[in-house]
Design a protein around this motif. Structure first.
Motif, mmCIF file in Angstrom:
data_model
loop_
_atom_site.group_PDB
_atom_site.id
_atom_site.type_symbol
_atom_site.label_atom_id
_atom_site.label_comp_id
_atom_site.label_asym_id
_atom_site.label_seq_id
_atom_site.Cartn_x
_atom_site.Cartn_y
_atom_site.Cartn_z
ATOM 1 N N ASN A 40 0.813 -1.219 0.000
ATOM 2 C CA ASN A 40 0.000 0.000 0.000
ATOM 3 C C ASN A 40 0.851 1.276 0.000
ATOM 4 N N PHE A 41 2.147 1.103 -0.202
ATOM 5 C CA PHE A 41 3.063 2.249 -0.191
ATOM 6 C C PHE A 41 2.954 2.980 -1.532
ATOM 7 N N GLY A 42 2.696 4.302 -1.465
ATOM 8 C CA GLY A 42 2.420 5.108 -2.663
ATOM 9 C C GLY A 42 3.317 4.837 -3.869
ATOM 10 N N PRO A 43 4.669 4.975 -3.726
ATOM 11 C CA PRO A 43 5.531 4.772 -4.897
ATOM 12 C C PRO A 43 5.424 3.361 -5.482
ATOM 13 N N VAL A 44 5.238 2.363 -4.591
ATOM 14 C CA VAL A 44 5.093 0.980 -5.082
ATOM 15 C C VAL A 44 3.808 0.875 -5.913
ATOM 16 N N ARG A 45 2.745 1.493 -5.389
ATOM 17 C CA ARG A 45 1.460 1.441 -6.110
ATOM 18 C C ARG A 45 1.552 2.173 -7.442
ATOM 19 N N TRP A 46 2.329 3.243 -7.485
ATOM 20 C CA TRP A 46 2.495 3.989 -8.735
ATOM 21 C C TRP A 46 3.163 3.087 -9.780
ATOM 22 N N VAL A 47 4.215 2.391 -9.327
ATOM 23 C CA VAL A 47 4.924 1.479 -10.244
ATOM 24 C C VAL A 47 3.980 0.357 -10.692
ATOM 25 N N MET A 48 3.195 -0.174 -9.764
ATOM 26 C CA MET A 48 2.267 -1.263 -10.111
ATOM 27 C C MET A 48 1.220 -0.790 -11.116
ATOM 28 N N GLU A 49 0.798 0.452 -10.950
ATOM 29 C CA GLU A 49 -0.214 0.972 -11.885
ATOM 30 C C GLU A 49 0.388 1.178 -13.275
ATOM 31 N N LYS A 50 1.543 1.871 -13.303
ATOM 32 C CA LYS A 50 2.158 2.173 -14.607
ATOM 33 C C LYS A 50 2.721 0.921 -15.268
ATOM 34 N N GLY A 51 3.296 0.032 -14.463
ATOM 35 C CA GLY A 51 3.967 -1.125 -15.052
ATOM 36 C C GLY A 51 3.060 -2.320 -15.290
ATOM 37 N N LEU A 52 2.050 -2.484 -14.406
ATOM 38 C CA LEU A 52 1.257 -3.715 -14.503
ATOM 39 C C LEU A 52 -0.240 -3.475 -14.738
ATOM 40 N N GLY A 53 -0.664 -2.211 -14.608
ATOM 41 C CA GLY A 53 -2.091 -1.949 -14.815
ATOM 42 C C GLY A 53 -2.939 -2.369 -13.634
ATOM 43 N N PRO A 64 -4.789 -0.756 -10.505
ATOM 44 C CA PRO A 64 -5.159 0.618 -10.141
ATOM 45 C C PRO A 64 -4.703 1.033 -8.742
ATOM 46 N N SER A 65 -4.087 2.224 -8.674
ATOM 47 C CA SER A 65 -3.556 2.678 -7.386
ATOM 48 C C SER A 65 -4.676 3.127 -6.441
ATOM 49 N N GLU A 66 -5.896 3.304 -6.976
ATOM 50 C CA GLU A 66 -7.014 3.722 -6.109
ATOM 51 C C GLU A 66 -7.379 2.636 -5.082
ATOM 52 N N ARG A 67 -7.127 1.392 -5.428
ATOM 53 C CA ARG A 67 -7.554 0.310 -4.529
ATOM 54 C C ARG A 67 -6.568 0.093 -3.389
ATOM 55 N N ASP A 68 -7.103 -0.267 -2.217
ATOM 56 C CA ASP A 68 -6.249 -0.606 -1.077
ATOM 57 C C ASP A 68 -6.037 -2.108 -1.056
ATOM 58 N N PHE A 69 -4.789 -2.521 -0.915
ATOM 59 C CA PHE A 69 -4.539 -3.953 -0.777
ATOM 60 C C PHE A 69 -5.030 -4.411 0.590
ATOM 61 N N PRO A 70 -5.644 -5.598 0.645
ATOM 62 C CA PRO A 70 -6.142 -6.075 1.947
ATOM 63 C C PRO A 70 -4.975 -6.392 2.887
ATOM 64 N N GLU A 71 -5.264 -6.270 4.155
ATOM 65 C CA GLU A 71 -4.246 -6.550 5.174
ATOM 66 C C GLU A 71 -3.960 -8.055 5.235
ATOM 67 N N PHE A 72 -2.706 -8.427 5.451
ATOM 68 C CA PHE A 72 -2.372 -9.845 5.611
ATOM 69 C C PHE A 72 -2.354 -10.177 7.104
ATOM 70 N N ALA A 73 -2.943 -11.327 7.435
ATOM 71 C CA ALA A 73 -3.040 -11.722 8.847
ATOM 72 C C ALA A 73 -1.666 -12.087 9.384
ATOM 73 N N THR A 74 -1.405 -11.731 10.636
ATOM 74 C CA THR A 74 -0.113 -12.073 11.225
ATOM 75 C C THR A 74 -0.051 -13.581 11.555
ATOM 76 N N THR A 75 -1.212 -14.183 11.784
ATOM 77 C CA THR A 75 -1.279 -15.644 11.927
ATOM 78 C C THR A 75 -2.330 -16.151 10.948
ATOM 79 N N LYS A 111 -8.095 -4.273 -12.268
ATOM 80 C CA LYS A 111 -7.387 -3.975 -13.523
ATOM 81 C C LYS A 111 -7.713 -2.535 -13.899
ATOM 82 N N THR A 112 -6.678 -1.770 -14.251
ATOM 83 C CA THR A 112 -6.922 -0.331 -14.528
ATOM 84 C C THR A 112 -7.972 -0.132 -15.616
#
Ligand code: SF4
Ligand code: SF4
Length: 428
Positions: free
Chosen positions: A145-158, A160-171, A368-369
């Motif tokens: 969910n880190f802004g620059p990573v999401r920017w790269v994911m949007e531009k490079g993989l399509g 969308p940076s608008e979406r929040d990735f779900p949280e991963f459970a610690t267990t 998908k964007t």
């Protein structure tokens, strides 16, 4: 008439060449072009360029008399919501036609080096990404969910940076299950095998734990067999070879559980739909019919085999008012009314149906964007109904519908099993 024109020399034209694959052309003949499927397609409703399910299904298969007929590109714009399947009065195997056409499109017409193919492969193999993320869950949640990573994911993989990735459970659910020593109830007469799916394992173990608590409270012995992804995101992305590999593992371990006297239950309605309908439609694996015939949605199973009304009598819970959305894949199984009927019996909980519109995310579709805007436009009706409903906590059985509900309204989303847990299981 010359000898060569004599009827005895007639050689029929081989219109339908022999094939070992699935031949769906006969199913096209059941379509009488009423267009009910088109009027129920949420994508066609908001996207004028999408030709709709009638074209994607029976018309395309009718045209496909020769192998050189290409699948229309628009097959990638179908979200696999299955609303067309549910609405067709003539039982045309629309979703089977779409899934098969999508797979042929990906195998024969899509470049395996294209960004779109790579992105779709990553999205549909969510189980692999989630497994890797679960090794460092807090870091993965932050990085994804880190802004620059999401920017790269949007531009490079399509993606969308608008979406929040779900949280991963610690267990994860499976780690929790192992830590508690597996099943706490032994009962050969009431045995179920839980197909938890990827999301309940890696992201929302609270849903899986609620199922375990409720079922054990009612005296069930729970088995948690070896399992892979149900294949739902793979069907939607035309990755049928990937889906088949996962299905083979699932069918093998679930068949073994059935032999041990268990029925199969799932807490995600897309998983139960895959095991019960899509597997036998798409694959021929030993035991697949058995798995299909023994699979149930977790709430459905309790409503069939338990007197829940009696169990819930006198139960009083302090739960927030809920705005309920029935997922398309629960509609397809005829289960769309069950959560509300169940909750009506619980004193202290109010759940309101927010209508029969599609949430619009349809698994990986809204990730998908090129589909993000359409996905949000489809979801608009549901967001509005949620905002007008009394409750400001949402409820649904589908993990991706839950993501869309949260994304469109900011509400926290619960699973009906969590409400049932609050009503039936006393806190330790
Ligand atoms: S709803 Fe069924 S019968 Fe009607 S047009 Fe669609 S596929 Fe054909
Ligand atoms: S599965 Fe959904 S999006 Fe695809 S054609 Fe059918 S109704 Fe439309």
């Amino acid at each position: 008439m010359s000898d060569s024109q004599q009827p005895s020399d007639f050689e029929p034209v081989d219109v339908f060449a022999e094939t070992d694959g699935m031949d769906l052309r006969p199913g096209s003949d059941d379509c009488y072009k009423c267009s009910t499927c088109d009027t129920n397609c949420p994508v066609a409703e908001v996207d004028d360029d999408f030709p709709g399910p009638k074209f994607q299904g029976p018309e395309q298969w009718r045209l496909k008399r020769k192998d050189d007929y290409d699948i229309d590109d628009s097959i990638t714009d179908c979200s696999n919501c299955l609303r067309c399947d549910t609405s067709c009065p003539s039982e045309v195997p629309l979703s089977q036609m779409h899934n098969t056409a999508r797979s042929q499109y990906v195998d024969n017409q899509m470049s395996k080096l294209s960004v779109e193919y790579i992105r779709n492969r990553i999205l549909s193999n969510y189980r692999t990404s989630a497994y890797l993320a679960s090794l460092f869950p807090r870091t993965a949640t932050f990085v994804m969910n880190f802004g620059p990573v999401r920017w790269v994911m949007e531009k490079g993989l399509g993606i969308p940076s608008e979406r929040d990735f779900p949280e991963f459970a610690t267990t994860t659910f499976r780690q929790w299950w192992k830590q508690r020593g597996g099943a706490q109830v032994q009962n050969p007469d009431k045995r179920v095998a839980y197909f938890h799916g990827c999301y309940s394992n890696y992201n929302t173990p609270e849903v899986a734990k609620a199922l375990v608590h409720v079922y054990e409270e009612l005296g069930y012995e729970i088995m948690v067999p070896e399992q892979k992804c149900s294949g739902t995101p793979m069907f939607a992305n035309g990755m049928l070879s990937d889906a088949r590999r996962h299905a083979e593992t699932n069918v093998e371990s679930l068949t073994a559980a059935i032999e041990d006297g268990a029925d199969i239950i799932a807490s995600c309605t897309s998983c139960s739909l895959a095991l019960r309908q899509e597997y036998p439609e798409l694959f021929d694996i030993d035991g697949i019919e058995d798995v299909s015939n023994h699979t149930y949605d977790a709430l459905e199973y309790l409503r069939i085999y338990e007197d829940l009304e009696a169990e819930l009598e006198g139960a009083k819970v302090d739960f927030p008012d809920l705005a309920y959305h029935a997922p398309c894949h629960s509609r397809n199984q005829g289960l769309d009314g069950q959560a509300l009927e169940l909750i009506e019996n619980i004193d202290g909980v109010m759940a309101e149906d927010v209508g029969d519109s599609c949430s619009g995310i349809s698994g990986t579709y809204g990730w998908k964007t090129e589909h993000y805007e359409v996905s949000m436009e489809i979801g608009e009706e549901m967001f509005e109904h949620m905002e007008h409903a009394e409750g400001d906590v949402g409820m649904t059985e589908c993990p991706t519908c839950a993501m869309q509900m949260e994304h469109g309204t900011g509400y926290e989303i619960k699973h009906p099993l969590e409400v049932l847990e609050a009503a039936l299981v006393s806190e330790e």
